[in-house]
Scaffold this motif. Structure first.
Motif, short mmCIF file in Angstrom:
data_model
loop_
_atom_site.label_atom_id
_atom_site.label_comp_id
_atom_site.label_asym_id
_atom_site.label_seq_id
_atom_site.Cartn_x
_atom_site.Cartn_y
_atom_site.Cartn_z
N ASP A 19 93.55 -26.34 -24.55
CA ASP A 19 94.02 -24.96 -24.69
C ASP A 19 93.22 -23.96 -23.87
N SER A 20 91.90 -24.05 -23.88
CA SER A 20 91.09 -23.04 -23.19
C SER A 20 91.34 -23.07 -21.69
N TYR A 21 91.51 -24.27 -21.13
CA TYR A 21 91.80 -24.36 -19.69
C TYR A 21 93.19 -23.80 -19.38
N VAL A 22 94.13 -24.03 -20.27
CA VAL A 22 95.48 -23.49 -20.07
C VAL A 22 95.44 -21.97 -20.06
N ARG A 23 94.69 -21.37 -20.99
CA ARG A 23 94.60 -19.91 -21.03
C ARG A 23 93.98 -19.37 -19.73
N THR A 24 92.97 -20.07 -19.23
CA THR A 24 92.35 -19.64 -17.97
C THR A 24 93.33 -19.72 -16.82
N ALA A 25 94.09 -20.82 -16.76
CA ALA A 25 95.09 -20.97 -15.69
C ALA A 25 96.15 -19.89 -15.79
N ASN A 26 96.61 -19.59 -17.00
CA ASN A 26 97.66 -18.58 -17.16
C ASN A 26 97.16 -17.18 -16.79
N ASP A 27 95.88 -16.92 -17.02
CA ASP A 27 95.34 -15.62 -16.64
C ASP A 27 95.43 -15.39 -15.13
N ILE A 28 95.34 -16.45 -14.35
CA ILE A 28 95.46 -16.30 -12.89
C ILE A 28 96.82 -15.68 -12.55
N LEU A 29 97.85 -16.08 -13.30
CA LEU A 29 99.20 -15.58 -13.05
C LEU A 29 99.46 -14.26 -13.77
N PHE A 30 99.13 -14.19 -15.06
CA PHE A 30 99.53 -13.06 -15.89
C PHE A 30 98.47 -11.95 -15.94
N ASN A 31 97.24 -12.27 -15.61
CA ASN A 31 96.15 -11.28 -15.67
C ASN A 31 95.22 -11.47 -14.47
N PRO A 32 95.71 -11.25 -13.26
CA PRO A 32 94.87 -11.49 -12.07
C PRO A 32 93.64 -10.60 -12.01
N ASP A 33 93.77 -9.37 -12.50
CA ASP A 33 92.61 -8.47 -12.52
C ASP A 33 91.50 -9.04 -13.40
N GLY A 34 91.88 -9.49 -14.61
CA GLY A 34 90.90 -10.09 -15.50
C GLY A 34 90.30 -11.36 -14.94
N THR A 35 91.10 -12.12 -14.20
CA THR A 35 90.62 -13.35 -13.59
C THR A 35 89.52 -13.06 -12.57
N LEU A 36 89.76 -12.07 -11.72
CA LEU A 36 88.76 -11.76 -10.70
C LEU A 36 87.52 -11.10 -11.32
N GLU A 37 87.71 -10.36 -12.39
CA GLU A 37 86.55 -9.81 -13.10
C GLU A 37 85.69 -10.95 -13.66
N ARG A 38 86.34 -11.98 -14.16
CA ARG A 38 85.59 -13.13 -14.68
C ARG A 38 84.84 -13.84 -13.56
N VAL A 39 85.48 -14.00 -12.40
CA VAL A 39 84.83 -14.63 -11.25
C VAL A 39 83.62 -13.81 -10.83
N GLU A 40 83.81 -12.48 -10.76
CA GLU A 40 82.71 -11.60 -10.36
C GLU A 40 81.55 -11.68 -11.34
N ARG A 41 81.88 -11.66 -12.64
CA ARG A 41 80.83 -11.69 -13.67
C ARG A 41 80.05 -13.01 -13.62
N GLU A 42 80.76 -14.12 -13.46
CA GLU A 42 80.09 -15.42 -13.41
C GLU A 42 79.22 -15.54 -12.16
N TYR A 43 79.74 -15.04 -11.02
CA TYR A 43 78.95 -15.12 -9.79
C TYR A 43 77.69 -14.27 -9.91
N GLU A 44 77.82 -13.10 -10.53
CA GLU A 44 76.67 -12.22 -10.71
C GLU A 44 75.63 -12.87 -11.61
N GLN A 45 76.08 -13.53 -12.69
CA GLN A 45 75.14 -14.22 -13.58
C GLN A 45 74.41 -15.33 -12.85
N GLN A 46 75.14 -16.07 -12.02
CA GLN A 46 74.49 -17.13 -11.26
C GLN A 46 73.50 -16.56 -10.26
N SER A 47 73.84 -15.41 -9.67
CA SER A 47 72.94 -14.78 -8.70
C SER A 47 71.67 -14.29 -9.38
#
Length: 386
Positions: free
Chosen positions: A307-335
């Motif tokens: 389920d959690s992976y499905v929700r993440t995949a669907n966000d790419i389509l239905f919530n692209p802004d939230g998807t890129l915010e998540r990418v940005e947040r994760e990259y910043e944490q790794q940095s």
């Protein structure tokens, strides 16, 4: 995804229905043994209750208790009584006395009646229904895809439809209540697009009845999704990620979203192969890559682990802004985890974060369209449920 112990393909609601599998679906099946939905449901294991007890180790006496009941398969009890050496164990679970058994005919028998009564474009749904039923854990856990031939959307420039339906299931172990949610199958690549509607659940507690109105509401929501899915896809095709302009590659994009390495590799491979431009990839293609990986390569079980992976995949389509915010947040944490001893983020990381922020701003300008469309869809869901 782990292979089921038993898989049954069906078409049409009962033997009186003259229905064949769609050609695109039949071509992907490994079996010629197709039965009707009603027949397939009636072949699923059932459950009933028997008394249980415990042994007093001091007296050797077995003491019955009313606090618990054994959930067992009745036909296997008969096989066991006949000393059938090949008989499966009849025991599914020993829940408390508040557990209410819901058998497959309780739920899906009501769906049969609804399918006979409801139509789509003047054709009874009973003639359009087809799909697959999958059994796990000796038939004590069941998941199924129920689709409707013709209830679909077709993307511009493609002949292969995205066929709408629902995925549903249950188990007798107390883990999965009876559930149903919107589902679609992209016939172009056989990808399963799951969780297209909120999951509706009926728990195994107390008196359970009235599944007919429940199914009517579910199917009404499904038609609403079909009306809007094309809009979401066409909008997502206008939003692209320019990978030469961001500090991660395509595989890294999926890993930043939380996909394990093996899924990220498969998703990236599919998205790159289907992109019009392998360097400028739109959000629909990125979503399709994720669903491809989950449909064909996921190593876990369907159900909660998926389920959690499905929700993440669907966000790419239905919530692209939230998807890129998540990418940005994760990259910043790794940095930040890679900062130097003075707590300073390196210049390279600062530039990279600026690149991601610029990408997010470009998508954010168009995100309002997605938010408005989703809000309207949720409002119509609520109206359908009422």
């Amino acid at each position: 995804m782990k292979s089921p112990e038993t898989s049954t393909v069906f078409a049409g609601v009962d033997p009186r229905t003259d229905t064949d599998l769609p050609e695109w679906y039949e071509a992907r099946q490994d079996t010629d043994d197709v039965m009707t939905f009603a027949e397939a449901i009636r072949e699923l294991p059932r459950a009933t209750e028997t008394k249980v007890g415990y042994e007093n180790p001091y007296t050797g006496e077995w003491v019955e208790t009313d606090r618990f009941n054994a959930v067992v398969e009745p036909n296997r009890l008969i096989d066991q009584a006949n000393e059938d050496a090949d008989a499966e164990t009849p025991l599914f679970n020993i829940p408390t006395d508040s557990y209410a058994i819901i058998n497959p005919t309780d739920v899906y028998g009501a769906l049969e009646d609804v399918l006979r009564a409801e139509t789509y474009e003047d054709t009874p749904l009973s003639e359009l229904v087809f799909g697959e039923i999958r059994q796990y854990r000796g038939g004590g856990e069941v998941h199924m895809d129920i689709m409707f031939d013709g209830l679909s959307v077709t993307l511009p420039g493609r002949n292969e439809p995205i066929t709408m339906g629902v995925t549903s299931g249950y188990d007798f172990f107390g883990n999965n209540a009876v559930y149903v949610e919107g589902f679609a199958r992209d016939s172009y690549c056989a990808n399963s697009i799951r969780s297209l509607t909120d999951r509706e659940v009926v728990k195994h507690v107390g008196n359970v009845d009235g599944f007919g109105p429940w199914w009517e509401s579910v199917l009404e929501q499904l038609e609403l999704v079909a009306d809007d899915l094309l809009g979401f896809i066409t909008d997502a095709q206008d939003l692209t990620v320019s990978f030469p302009d961001v500090p991660f590659d395509l595989e890294g994009f999926y890993e930043l979203l939380g996909f394990p390495e093996y899924l990220a590799q498969q998703a990236a491979s599919d998205a790159r192969a289907n992109a019009a431009d392998p360097f400028e990839i739109d959000m629909w293609t990125l979503h399709s890559g994720a669903t491809y990986a989950l449909t064909h390569f996921f190593r876990g079980k369907e159900g909660n682990s998926l389920d959690s992976y499905v929700r993440t995949a669907n966000d790419i389509l239905f919530n692209p802004d939230g998807t890129l915010e998540r990418v940005e947040r994760e990259y910043e944490q790794q940095s930040q985890a890679e900062t130097d001893g003075d707590g300073q983020t390196g210049l390279e990381s600062q530039v990279a974060l600026a690149q991601i922020e610029q990408l997010s701003e470009g998508v954010r300008e168009k995100a309002e369209t997605f938010e408005e469309r989703e809000a309207e869809l949720r409002e119509r869901f609520a109206e359908a449920a009422d």
